[in-house]
Design a protein around this motif. Structure first.
Motif, PDB file in Angstrom:
ATOM      1  N   THR A  34       8.982  -2.574 -10.594  1.00  0.00           N
ATOM      2  CA  THR A  34       7.756  -3.133 -11.444  1.00  0.00           C
ATOM      3  C   THR A  34       6.784  -2.466 -11.779  1.00  0.00           C
ATOM      4  OG1 THR A  34       8.396  -5.610 -10.642  1.00  0.00           O
ATOM      5  CG2 THR A  34       6.282  -5.210 -11.549  1.00  0.00           C
ATOM      6  N   LEU A  35       6.275  -1.513 -10.813  1.00  0.00           N
ATOM      7  CA  LEU A  35       5.152  -0.781 -10.967  1.00  0.00           C
ATOM      8  C   LEU A  35       5.705   0.411 -11.688  1.00  0.00           C
ATOM      9  CD1 LEU A  35       3.502  -0.929  -7.294  1.00  0.00           C
ATOM     10  CD2 LEU A  35       3.008  -2.206  -9.134  1.00  0.00           C
TER      11      LEU A  35
ATOM     12  N   SER B 113       0.815  -1.124   0.085  1.00  0.00           N
ATOM     13  CA  SER B 113      -0.027  -0.019  -0.111  1.00  0.00           C
ATOM     14  C   SER B 113       0.797   1.354   0.066  1.00  0.00           C
ATOM     15  CB  SER B 113      -1.114   0.086   1.175  1.00  0.00           C
ATOM     16  OG  SER B 113      -1.877  -1.241   1.035  1.00  0.00           O
ATOM     17  N   ASN B 114       2.175   0.982   0.157  1.00  0.00           N
ATOM     18  CA  ASN B 114       2.852   2.398   0.511  1.00  0.00           C
ATOM     19  C   ASN B 114       4.177   2.266  -0.598  1.00  0.00           C
ATOM     20  OD1 ASN B 114       2.049   3.933   3.053  1.00  0.00           O
ATOM     21  ND2 ASN B 114       1.851   1.966   3.447  1.00  0.00           N
ATOM     22  N   LEU B 115       4.066   1.426  -1.542  1.00  0.00           N
ATOM     23  CA  LEU B 115       5.157   1.462  -2.428  1.00  0.00           C
ATOM     24  C   LEU B 115       5.367   2.890  -3.232  1.00  0.00           C
ATOM     25  CD1 LEU B 115       4.664  -2.063  -4.024  1.00  0.00           C
ATOM     26  CD2 LEU B 115       6.579  -1.242  -2.880  1.00  0.00           C
ATOM     27  N   ALA B 116       4.338   3.507  -3.369  1.00  0.00           N
ATOM     28  CA  ALA B 116       4.402   4.965  -3.862  1.00  0.00           C
ATOM     29  C   ALA B 116       4.573   6.095  -2.967  1.00  0.00           C
ATOM     30  CB  ALA B 116       3.448   5.058  -4.962  1.00  0.00           C
TER      31      ALA B 116
ATOM     32  N   ILE C  15      10.361  10.097  -8.998  1.00  0.00           N
ATOM     33  CA  ILE C  15      10.224  10.725  -7.835  1.00  0.00           C
ATOM     34  C   ILE C  15       8.800   9.948  -7.157  1.00  0.00           C
ATOM     35  CG2 ILE C  15       9.091  12.961  -6.674  1.00  0.00           C
ATOM     36  CD1 ILE C  15      10.645  14.507  -9.161  1.00  0.00           C
ATOM     37  N   LYS C  16       7.802   9.530  -7.776  1.00  0.00           N
ATOM     38  CA  LYS C  16       6.862   8.876  -7.142  1.00  0.00           C
ATOM     39  C   LYS C  16       7.259   7.603  -6.535  1.00  0.00           C
ATOM     40  CE  LYS C  16       2.396   6.271  -8.098  1.00  0.00           C
ATOM     41  NZ  LYS C  16       1.556   6.324  -9.290  1.00  0.00           N
ATOM     42  N   TYR C  17       8.183   6.845  -7.025  1.00  0.00           N
ATOM     43  CA  TYR C  17       8.587   5.695  -6.262  1.00  0.00           C
ATOM     44  C   TYR C  17      10.005   6.121  -5.702  1.00  0.00           C
ATOM     45  CZ  TYR C  17       4.986   3.403  -8.788  1.00  0.00           C
ATOM     46  OH  TYR C  17       3.647   2.852  -9.050  1.00  0.00           O
ATOM     47  N   GLY C  18      10.230   7.359  -5.182  1.00  0.00           N
ATOM     48  CA  GLY C  18      11.261   7.505  -4.280  1.00  0.00           C
ATOM     49  C   GLY C  18      12.643   7.826  -4.798  1.00  0.00           C
TER      50      GLY C  18
ATOM     51  N   ILE D 254      13.573 -16.605   4.634  1.00  0.00           N
ATOM     52  CA  ILE D 254      12.328 -17.352   3.801  1.00  0.00           C
ATOM     53  C   ILE D 254      12.253 -17.138   2.422  1.00  0.00           C
ATOM     54  CG2 ILE D 254       9.664 -17.584   3.902  1.00  0.00           C
ATOM     55  CD1 ILE D 254       9.728 -16.563   6.782  1.00  0.00           C
ATOM     56  N   THR D 255      12.715 -15.967   1.898  1.00  0.00           N
ATOM     57  CA  THR D 255      12.505 -15.685   0.455  1.00  0.00           C
ATOM     58  C   THR D 255      13.803 -15.518  -0.168  1.00  0.00           C
ATOM     59  OG1 THR D 255      12.946 -13.053   0.811  1.00  0.00           O
ATOM     60  CG2 THR D 255      10.702 -14.077   1.131  1.00  0.00           C
ATOM     61  N   ASN D 256      14.858 -15.514   0.348  1.00  0.00           N
ATOM     62  CA  ASN D 256      16.350 -15.911   0.033  1.00  0.00           C
ATOM     63  C   ASN D 256      16.411 -14.212  -1.031  1.00  0.00           C
ATOM     64  OD1 ASN D 256      17.328 -18.253   0.330  1.00  0.00           O
ATOM     65  ND2 ASN D 256      15.971 -18.979  -1.277  1.00  0.00           N
ATOM     66  N   VAL D 257      15.851 -13.383  -0.493  1.00  0.00           N
ATOM     67  CA  VAL D 257      16.078 -11.991  -0.897  1.00  0.00           C
ATOM     68  C   VAL D 257      15.905 -11.149   0.335  1.00  0.00           C
ATOM     69  CG1 VAL D 257      13.721 -11.401  -1.556  1.00  0.00           C
ATOM     70  CG2 VAL D 257      15.480 -10.147  -2.699  1.00  0.00           C
ATOM     71  N   THR D 258      16.759  -9.821   0.430  1.00  0.00           N
ATOM     72  CA  THR D 258      16.476  -9.006   1.300  1.00  0.00           C
ATOM     73  C   THR D 258      15.185  -8.132   1.188  1.00  0.00           C
ATOM     74  OG1 THR D 258      17.709  -7.118   0.320  1.00  0.00           O
ATOM     75  CG2 THR D 258      19.100  -8.630   1.602  1.00  0.00           C
ATOM     76  N   LEU D 259      14.794  -7.772   2.348  1.00  0.00           N
ATOM     77  CA  LEU D 259      13.393  -6.828   2.320  1.00  0.00           C
ATOM     78  C   LEU D 259      13.769  -5.764   1.535  1.00  0.00           C
ATOM     79  CD1 LEU D 259      10.708  -6.221   3.366  1.00  0.00           C
ATOM     80  CD2 LEU D 259      11.616  -5.184   5.311  1.00  0.00           C
ATOM     81  N   ALA D 260      14.966  -5.046   1.519  1.00  0.00           N
ATOM     82  CA  ALA D 260      15.146  -3.819   0.851  1.00  0.00           C
ATOM     83  C   ALA D 260      15.241  -4.078  -0.844  1.00  0.00           C
ATOM     84  CB  ALA D 260      16.725  -3.161   1.265  1.00  0.00           C
ATOM     85  N   GLU D 261      15.758  -5.159  -1.041  1.00  0.00           N
ATOM     86  CA  GLU D 261      15.818  -5.521  -2.510  1.00  0.00           C
ATOM     87  C   GLU D 261      14.251  -5.885  -2.994  1.00  0.00           C
ATOM     88  OE1 GLU D 261      17.038  -6.471  -6.388  1.00  0.00           O
ATOM     89  OE2 GLU D 261      17.969  -5.414  -4.765  1.00  0.00           O
ATOM     90  N   TYR D 262      13.596  -6.657  -2.044  1.00  0.00           N
ATOM     91  CA  TYR D 262      12.338  -6.820  -2.237  1.00  0.00           C
ATOM     92  C   TYR D 262      11.409  -5.410  -2.786  1.00  0.00           C
ATOM     93  CZ  TYR D 262       7.096  -7.879  -2.023  1.00  0.00           C
ATOM     94  OH  TYR D 262       5.888  -8.005  -2.162  1.00  0.00           O
ATOM     95  N   ILE D 263      11.588  -4.593  -1.910  1.00  0.00           N
ATOM     96  CA  ILE D 263      10.841  -3.363  -2.115  1.00  0.00           C
ATOM     97  C   ILE D 263      11.391  -2.723  -3.357  1.00  0.00           C
ATOM     98  CG2 ILE D 263      10.497  -1.018  -1.138  1.00  0.00           C
ATOM     99  CD1 ILE D 263      10.677  -2.430   1.889  1.00  0.00           C
ATOM    100  N   ARG D 264      12.610  -2.737  -3.588  1.00  0.00           N
ATOM    101  CA  ARG D 264      13.232  -1.991  -4.836  1.00  0.00           C
ATOM    102  C   ARG D 264      12.679  -2.810  -6.011  1.00  0.00           C
ATOM    103  NH1 ARG D 264      17.424  -2.134  -8.724  1.00  0.00           N
ATOM    104  NH2 ARG D 264      17.709  -4.317  -8.156  1.00  0.00           N
ATOM    105  N   ARG D 265      12.386  -4.046  -6.086  1.00  0.00           N
ATOM    106  CA  ARG D 265      11.881  -4.800  -7.362  1.00  0.00           C
ATOM    107  C   ARG D 265      10.591  -4.266  -7.351  1.00  0.00           C
ATOM    108  NH1 ARG D 265      14.512 -10.830  -6.578  1.00  0.00           N
ATOM    109  NH2 ARG D 265      16.921 -10.421  -6.815  1.00  0.00           N
ATOM    110  N   ARG D 266       9.702  -4.154  -6.422  1.00  0.00           N
ATOM    111  CA  ARG D 266       8.239  -3.807  -6.585  1.00  0.00           C
ATOM    112  C   ARG D 266       8.159  -2.731  -7.060  1.00  0.00           C
ATOM    113  NH1 ARG D 266       4.842  -6.037  -7.921  1.00  0.00           N
ATOM    114  NH2 ARG D 266       3.183  -5.173  -6.918  1.00  0.00           N
ATOM    115  N   LYS D 267       8.766  -1.634  -6.319  1.00  0.00           N
ATOM    116  CA  LYS D 267       8.840  -0.257  -7.127  1.00  0.00           C
ATOM    117  C   LYS D 267       8.957  -0.079  -8.493  1.00  0.00           C
ATOM    118  CE  LYS D 267       9.776   2.245  -2.627  1.00  0.00           C
ATOM    119  NZ  LYS D 267       9.053   3.376  -2.671  1.00  0.00           N
TER     120      LYS D 267
END
Length: 298
Positions: free
Chosen positions: A60-61, A16-19, A79-82, A45-58
């Protein structure tokens, strides 16, 4: 609220807060743990860091918006995605997708999409996990401690593994072993004198304490060391098979991953204050490790 629900509430907040601004303290609060603990669980659990997951999701969108909106300017999407500048956005975008943001609008350009993660129970039918549950009275440990940042930043050593390396190099591990004294009866007599303990006190939401410790006994010499009391707890203990030294790191990582991904979600227990011990030893000329997790019934 069970473990799966807590983890998925955290993922809902991230999505909900990727943007916008993602507060790691808020992510952790929804998972009912600290920021440090959530990031560790997530990566195991995921074999990826949380920071990297957030970066990939941002990213992707961002790619979807670039492709689907001719009117939107790339700088506005950045700017919208940080991202503070089009240069930093273009660099990150090309690193993930293999093309620049400008080329992403061309027909037929292949891009990567990383979907939102959800946590589910999966029946795998893999190898059985060896563990035991033991309730132990309060005991004391002593040793050398450091406070580390969850993002591995700060002054060196930046990680517990580097702390171990430093203390081996300067002789502190051997000195602590010489001062350890006798092992208590509740510890395997195959155990070494020096071990590791994590998250035994609160040092702030984005930091955690780690100590290279020896169990305190009547024959211990604790002068010059930090001493802490571990309260009476129920422990879930996960032992390794005897292994060669060069396999120790991989074995510890596997035990952590299976605890978080396979045992904890279905056990009916939750971790207490995130406290955990790494108790190392030797058997038949090979190394062993036990991970102790403080737990309680949900």
């Amino acid at each position: 609220m069970d473990w799966l629900e807590r983890m998925n509430r955290a993922m809902d907040y991230i999505e909900s807060n990727l943007a916008g601004e993602i507060e790691l303290s808020e992510v952790a609060q929804r998972a009912c743990c600290s920021s440090h603990q959530f990031q560790r669980m997530f990566s195991f659990i995921t074999n990826v860091t949380l920071a990297e997951y957030i970066r990939r999701r941002k990213l992707t969108l961002a790619a979807l918006e670039i492709q689907n909106s001719e009117a939107a300017r790339v700088i506005d999407i950045a700017i919208k995605y940080g991202y503070e500048s089009p240069v930093s956005f273009a660099r990150a975008f090309q690193s993930l997708h293999g093309v620049t943001p400008a080329r992403a609008r061309q027909d037929g350009i292949a891009l990567k999409a990383y979907p939102r993660l959800s946590f589910l129970i999966t029946i795998k039918g893999v190898d059985a996990m060896n563990y035991r549950i033991e309730t132990k009275e309060s005991f004391e440990v002593f040793g050398m401690e450091r406070v580390f940042r969850s993002d591995d930043g700060g002054d060196a050593p930046n990680t517990p593994a580097q702390f171990w390396q430093q203390c081996h190099a300067n002789g502190e591990v051997e000195r602590l072993a010489a001062n350890a004294g006798d092992l208590p009866r509740f510890v395997s007599q195959d155990a070494y004198k020096v071990h590791g303990i994590c998250s035994y006190k609160n040092t702030g939401n984005d930091t955690f304490p780690y100590m290279l410790f020896a169990f305190k006994s009547e024959t211990s010499n604790v002068n010059g060391y930090s001493t802490i009391t571990i309260p009476a707890q129920t422990w879930a203990i996960f032992p390794s098979e005897p292994i060669a030294r060069d396999a120790l790191g991989e074995t510890i990582e596997t035990l952590y991953r299976r605890f978080y991904a396979e045992w904890l979600p279905t056990s009916g227990y939750e971790q207490v204050d995130e406290m955990e011990l790494q108790v190392c030893g030797e058997r038949a000329g090979l190394h062993t490790v036990e991970l102790w997790f403080a737990i309680r019934k949900i």
